[in-house]
Design a protein around this motif. Structure first.
Motif, PDB file in Angstrom:
ATOM      1  N   ASP A 123       0.829  -1.200   0.000  1.00  0.00           N
ATOM      2  CA  ASP A 123       0.000   0.000   0.000  1.00  0.00           C
ATOM      3  C   ASP A 123       0.871   1.260   0.000  1.00  0.00           C
ATOM      4  OD1 ASP A 123      -2.795  -1.428   0.695  1.00  0.00           O
ATOM      5  OD2 ASP A 123      -1.204  -2.300   1.924  1.00  0.00           O
ATOM      6  N   PHE A 124       2.002   1.185   0.696  1.00  0.00           N
ATOM      7  CA  PHE A 124       2.953   2.302   0.679  1.00  0.00           C
ATOM      8  C   PHE A 124       3.544   2.474  -0.715  1.00  0.00           C
ATOM      9  CE2 PHE A 124       7.371   3.867   1.473  1.00  0.00           C
ATOM     10  CZ  PHE A 124       7.023   5.153   1.856  1.00  0.00           C
ATOM     11  N   PHE A 125       3.900   1.367  -1.367  1.00  0.00           N
ATOM     12  CA  PHE A 125       4.414   1.440  -2.734  1.00  0.00           C
ATOM     13  C   PHE A 125       3.413   2.119  -3.663  1.00  0.00           C
ATOM     14  CE2 PHE A 125       6.971  -2.663  -1.864  1.00  0.00           C
ATOM     15  CZ  PHE A 125       8.053  -1.923  -1.407  1.00  0.00           C
ATOM     16  N   PHE A 126       2.134   1.811  -3.497  1.00  0.00           N
ATOM     17  CA  PHE A 126       1.112   2.399  -4.362  1.00  0.00           C
ATOM     18  C   PHE A 126       1.034   3.915  -4.159  1.00  0.00           C
ATOM     19  CE2 PHE A 126      -1.414  -1.821  -4.641  1.00  0.00           C
ATOM     20  CZ  PHE A 126      -0.723  -2.172  -5.786  1.00  0.00           C
ATOM     21  N   PHE A 133       2.210   9.210  -6.626  1.00  0.00           N
ATOM     22  CA  PHE A 133       2.882  10.510  -6.526  1.00  0.00           C
ATOM     23  C   PHE A 133       3.901  10.680  -7.648  1.00  0.00           C
ATOM     24  CE2 PHE A 133       6.164  13.392  -5.159  1.00  0.00           C
ATOM     25  CZ  PHE A 133       5.485  14.430  -4.550  1.00  0.00           C
ATOM     26  N   VAL A 134       4.728   9.656  -7.855  1.00  0.00           N
ATOM     27  CA  VAL A 134       5.799   9.743  -8.847  1.00  0.00           C
ATOM     28  C   VAL A 134       5.234   9.787 -10.266  1.00  0.00           C
ATOM     29  CG1 VAL A 134       7.768   8.512  -9.828  1.00  0.00           C
ATOM     30  CG2 VAL A 134       7.512   8.689  -7.341  1.00  0.00           C
ATOM     31  N   ILE A 135       4.168   9.039 -10.532  1.00  0.00           N
ATOM     32  CA  ILE A 135       3.552   9.084 -11.864  1.00  0.00           C
ATOM     33  C   ILE A 135       3.029  10.488 -12.149  1.00  0.00           C
ATOM     34  CG2 ILE A 135       1.516   8.328 -13.175  1.00  0.00           C
ATOM     35  CD1 ILE A 135       3.748   6.355 -13.335  1.00  0.00           C
ATOM     36  N   TYR A 169      -7.348   3.927  -3.552  1.00  0.00           N
ATOM     37  CA  TYR A 169      -7.045   5.073  -2.688  1.00  0.00           C
ATOM     38  C   TYR A 169      -5.544   5.355  -2.631  1.00  0.00           C
ATOM     39  CZ  TYR A 169      -6.280   8.136   1.208  1.00  0.00           C
ATOM     40  OH  TYR A 169      -5.849   9.189   1.975  1.00  0.00           O
ATOM     41  N   PRO A 170      -4.677   4.373  -2.345  1.00  0.00           N
ATOM     42  CA  PRO A 170      -3.253   4.710  -2.241  1.00  0.00           C
ATOM     43  C   PRO A 170      -2.670   5.311  -3.518  1.00  0.00           C
ATOM     44  CG  PRO A 170      -3.667   2.574  -1.258  1.00  0.00           C
ATOM     45  CD  PRO A 170      -4.925   2.968  -1.974  1.00  0.00           C
ATOM     46  N   PHE A 171      -2.926   4.691  -4.665  1.00  0.00           N
ATOM     47  CA  PHE A 171      -2.304   5.160  -5.910  1.00  0.00           C
ATOM     48  C   PHE A 171      -2.811   6.547  -6.275  1.00  0.00           C
ATOM     49  CE2 PHE A 171      -1.527   5.670 -10.368  1.00  0.00           C
ATOM     50  CZ  PHE A 171      -0.312   5.048 -10.590  1.00  0.00           C
ATOM     51  N   PHE A 172      -4.115   6.705  -6.319  1.00  0.00           N
ATOM     52  CA  PHE A 172      -4.652   7.992  -6.764  1.00  0.00           C
ATOM     53  C   PHE A 172      -4.645   9.023  -5.640  1.00  0.00           C
ATOM     54  CE2 PHE A 172      -6.267   4.885  -9.830  1.00  0.00           C
ATOM     55  CZ  PHE A 172      -5.669   5.422 -10.962  1.00  0.00           C
ATOM     56  N   GLY A 173      -4.541   8.548  -4.401  1.00  0.00           N
ATOM     57  CA  GLY A 173      -4.251   9.469  -3.313  1.00  0.00           C
ATOM     58  C   GLY A 173      -2.853  10.049  -3.463  1.00  0.00           C
ATOM     59  N   GLY A 174      -1.910   9.218  -3.893  1.00  0.00           N
ATOM     60  CA  GLY A 174      -0.564   9.710  -4.177  1.00  0.00           C
ATOM     61  C   GLY A 174      -0.558  10.714  -5.312  1.00  0.00           C
ATOM     62  N   LEU A 175      -1.358  10.454  -6.341  1.00  0.00           N
ATOM     63  CA  LEU A 175      -1.479  11.403  -7.449  1.00  0.00           C
ATOM     64  C   LEU A 175      -2.053  12.730  -6.962  1.00  0.00           C
ATOM     65  CD1 LEU A 175      -1.444  12.096 -10.494  1.00  0.00           C
ATOM     66  CD2 LEU A 175      -3.707  11.023 -10.655  1.00  0.00           C
ATOM     67  N   LEU A 176      -3.095  12.659  -6.140  1.00  0.00           N
ATOM     68  CA  LEU A 176      -3.683  13.877  -5.581  1.00  0.00           C
ATOM     69  C   LEU A 176      -2.668  14.622  -4.720  1.00  0.00           C
ATOM     70  CD1 LEU A 176      -6.213  15.649  -5.076  1.00  0.00           C
ATOM     71  CD2 LEU A 176      -6.745  14.152  -3.136  1.00  0.00           C
ATOM     72  N   LEU A 177      -1.885  13.886  -3.964  1.00  0.00           N
ATOM     73  CA  LEU A 177      -0.860  14.497  -3.120  1.00  0.00           C
ATOM     74  C   LEU A 177       0.130  15.283  -3.966  1.00  0.00           C
ATOM     75  CD1 LEU A 177       0.275  14.705  -0.216  1.00  0.00           C
ATOM     76  CD2 LEU A 177       1.633  12.676  -0.710  1.00  0.00           C
ATOM     77  N   TYR A 178       0.503  14.745  -5.122  1.00  0.00           N
ATOM     78  CA  TYR A 178       1.400  15.482  -6.015  1.00  0.00           C
ATOM     79  C   TYR A 178       0.742  16.773  -6.510  1.00  0.00           C
ATOM     80  CZ  TYR A 178       3.305  17.094 -10.376  1.00  0.00           C
ATOM     81  OH  TYR A 178       3.781  17.904 -11.368  1.00  0.00           O
ATOM     82  N   VAL A 201      -3.174   3.967   8.901  1.00  0.00           N
ATOM     83  CA  VAL A 201      -1.862   3.978   8.255  1.00  0.00           C
ATOM     84  C   VAL A 201      -2.005   4.270   6.762  1.00  0.00           C
ATOM     85  CG1 VAL A 201       0.087   2.523   7.580  1.00  0.00           C
ATOM     86  CG2 VAL A 201      -0.715   2.514   9.944  1.00  0.00           C
ATOM     87  N   ILE A 202      -2.924   3.592   6.098  1.00  0.00           N
ATOM     88  CA  ILE A 202      -3.073   3.759   4.649  1.00  0.00           C
ATOM     89  C   ILE A 202      -3.657   5.127   4.303  1.00  0.00           C
ATOM     90  CG2 ILE A 202      -4.275   2.901   2.600  1.00  0.00           C
ATOM     91  CD1 ILE A 202      -4.152   0.099   3.893  1.00  0.00           C
ATOM     92  N   LEU A 203      -4.676   5.537   5.028  1.00  0.00           N
ATOM     93  CA  LEU A 203      -5.388   6.767   4.682  1.00  0.00           C
ATOM     94  C   LEU A 203      -4.635   8.028   5.085  1.00  0.00           C
ATOM     95  CD1 LEU A 203      -9.038   5.796   5.681  1.00  0.00           C
ATOM     96  CD2 LEU A 203      -7.998   5.711   3.409  1.00  0.00           C
ATOM     97  N   LEU A 204      -3.887   7.977   6.186  1.00  0.00           N
ATOM     98  CA  LEU A 204      -3.283   9.191   6.724  1.00  0.00           C
ATOM     99  C   LEU A 204      -1.763   9.136   6.845  1.00  0.00           C
ATOM    100  CD1 LEU A 204      -5.868   9.926   9.584  1.00  0.00           C
ATOM    101  CD2 LEU A 204      -5.798  10.917   7.283  1.00  0.00           C
TER     102      LEU A 204
END
Length: 391
Positions: free
Chosen positions: A54-57, A62-64, A233-242, A288-291
């Motif tokens: 989930d962390f990798f996602f 974010f990186v994508i 959530y993890p992958f597109f949450g990372g995208l949103l974070l970027y 952990v995953i969400l926050l």
């Protein structure tokens, strides 16, 4: 008329994020080595190692976004797919080939199908694994009903590919506001899985992993649902974070150390709540995953590395992170076989075997990068991504 694939200049890397990916990959290897001696998720040592996926996602999303969000005016969808295939597929192939090599050395209890598998079927599964074709339970040749019987870790790469496809075809077009709504809705899937709400009615068969997020590695309806819950959530949450550039946390000192310790802590904390209050463990996974993971990525992205040694360590960890993850699991199968056949061996011998496999996994990952992955990707980039003019 010229047929072109426009070269894209490389961007500076988030070296702390690279280092964190390597730290998490090493914990995954240790988690799987300890898994050999565990009877259930509740007594697993390094208990929440599965959360590394989930962390990798989160990192990948974010990186994508960082790598491609502002380049779509110079890049076609097919160019994007080619770039991702060049980045990921060579190591998928190598991981599958390593799994095929070790297959007949891994006939441990629970893997009764191994010695019943004819060579032609092994070859077929190997070919399917190399092209990332997920095999259904009817084609299982090990006994765990995995997407790839030769390399169990490949399941998360399949979901990574799915995320890339969704991003390129649809989600990259979302405004930040629409993406935020999508991520918020996806958060409910994370909670549904971790808290075992089972709104879908697909989680009835996962009693062994109740109040965890373990799963996603098969083609049964419940495993497909789990994989989707773990990805969105993890992958597109990372995208949103970027995209939300203000959501960065600047850590003035020891950023890599502090972020690494935070990642390690989330992965090694024991199972929470016991049998009577197991729901607390699900709550922990949700938080952990969400926050926590978005916060760690925000800290890693918002901070700078200081010191030549720390920078070199992060570069090394980042370089071996993906190869380590995608090549180590075939040797875990072999370790399971050895441990089953030598259950009465002294504890020191079991430790020596586990440590040897851990170190060998790192060595194989490093060698595969230098000897295979980098040269192959350079050749593929030269052949398929540089400009080609029709004569």
């Amino acid at each position: 008329m010229a047929s072109e694939s426009i070269p894209l200049s490389s961007k500076p890397r988030f070296e702390i994020l690279d280092g964190l990916r390597g730290v998490a990959a090493m914990i995954v290897v240790a988690f799987h080595l300890f898994e050999t001696y565990s009877s259930s998720p509740s007594d697993q040592i390094l208990n929440h190692g599965y959360l590394a996926v989930d962390f990798f996602f989160v990192l990948s999303g974010f990186v994508i976004g960082y790598a491609y969000d502002d380049r779509w005016n110079r890049m076609t969808t097919w160019d994007f797919f080619k770039r991702r295939l060049i980045r990921l597929q060579p190591m998928v192939i190598l991981g599958t080939l390593i799994g095929a090599f070790w297959f007949y050395f891994s006939a441990a209890p629970g893997f009764e199908l191994v010695m019943q598998t004819p060579w032609w079927k092994l070859l077929l599964i190997m070919i399917l694994g190399c092209i990332m074709f997920p095999t259904p339970p009817s084609m299982d040749i090990r006994g765990w009903k995995e997407i790839n019987s030769l390399n169990g870790a490949q399941w998360s790469l399949l979901w990574e590919y799915i995320a890339n496809i969704l991003y390129a075809l649809f989600i990259r077009r979302f405004s930040t506001a629409v993406l935020a709504i999508f991520v918020l809705l996806s958060a409910f899937l994370t909670i549904d899985l971790a808290m075992n709400l089972d709104v879908s009615g697909l989680l009835e068969m996962r009693e062994y992993a109740k109040y965890t997020v373990i799963g996603g590695f098969g083609l049964t309806p419940d495993q497909i649902y789990i994989g989707m819950c773990r990805l969105l959530y993890p992958f597109f949450g990372g995208l949103l974070l970027y995209r939300m550039s203000k959501w960065r946390i600047h850590i003035r000192r020891c950023a890599m150390t502090l972020c690494s310790l935070a990642v390690i802590a989330t992965l090694v904390v024991p199972h929470i709540g016991g049998q009577t209050h197991a729901w607390v463990n699900g709550l922990y996974c949700s938080i952990v995953i969400l926050l926590v993971y978005p916060a760690i990525v925000a800290g890693g992205a918002g901070s700078e590395l200081k010191g030549v040694r720390t920078t070199a360590i992060c570069k090394f960890l980042g370089m071996i992170s993906y190869p380590l993850y995608i090549t180590h699991y075939p040797m875990i199968y072999v370790q399971m076989n050895w441990a089953a056949q030598h259950a009465d061996a002294p504890l020191g011998t079991h430790i020596w075997v586990a440590v040897s496999i851990f170190l060998a996994s790192i060595a194989i990952a490093y060698a595969s990068v230098k000897v295979y992955d980098i040269p192959v990707r350079e050749w593929l980039t030269e052949k398929f991504m540089h400009k080609h003019k029709e004569v």
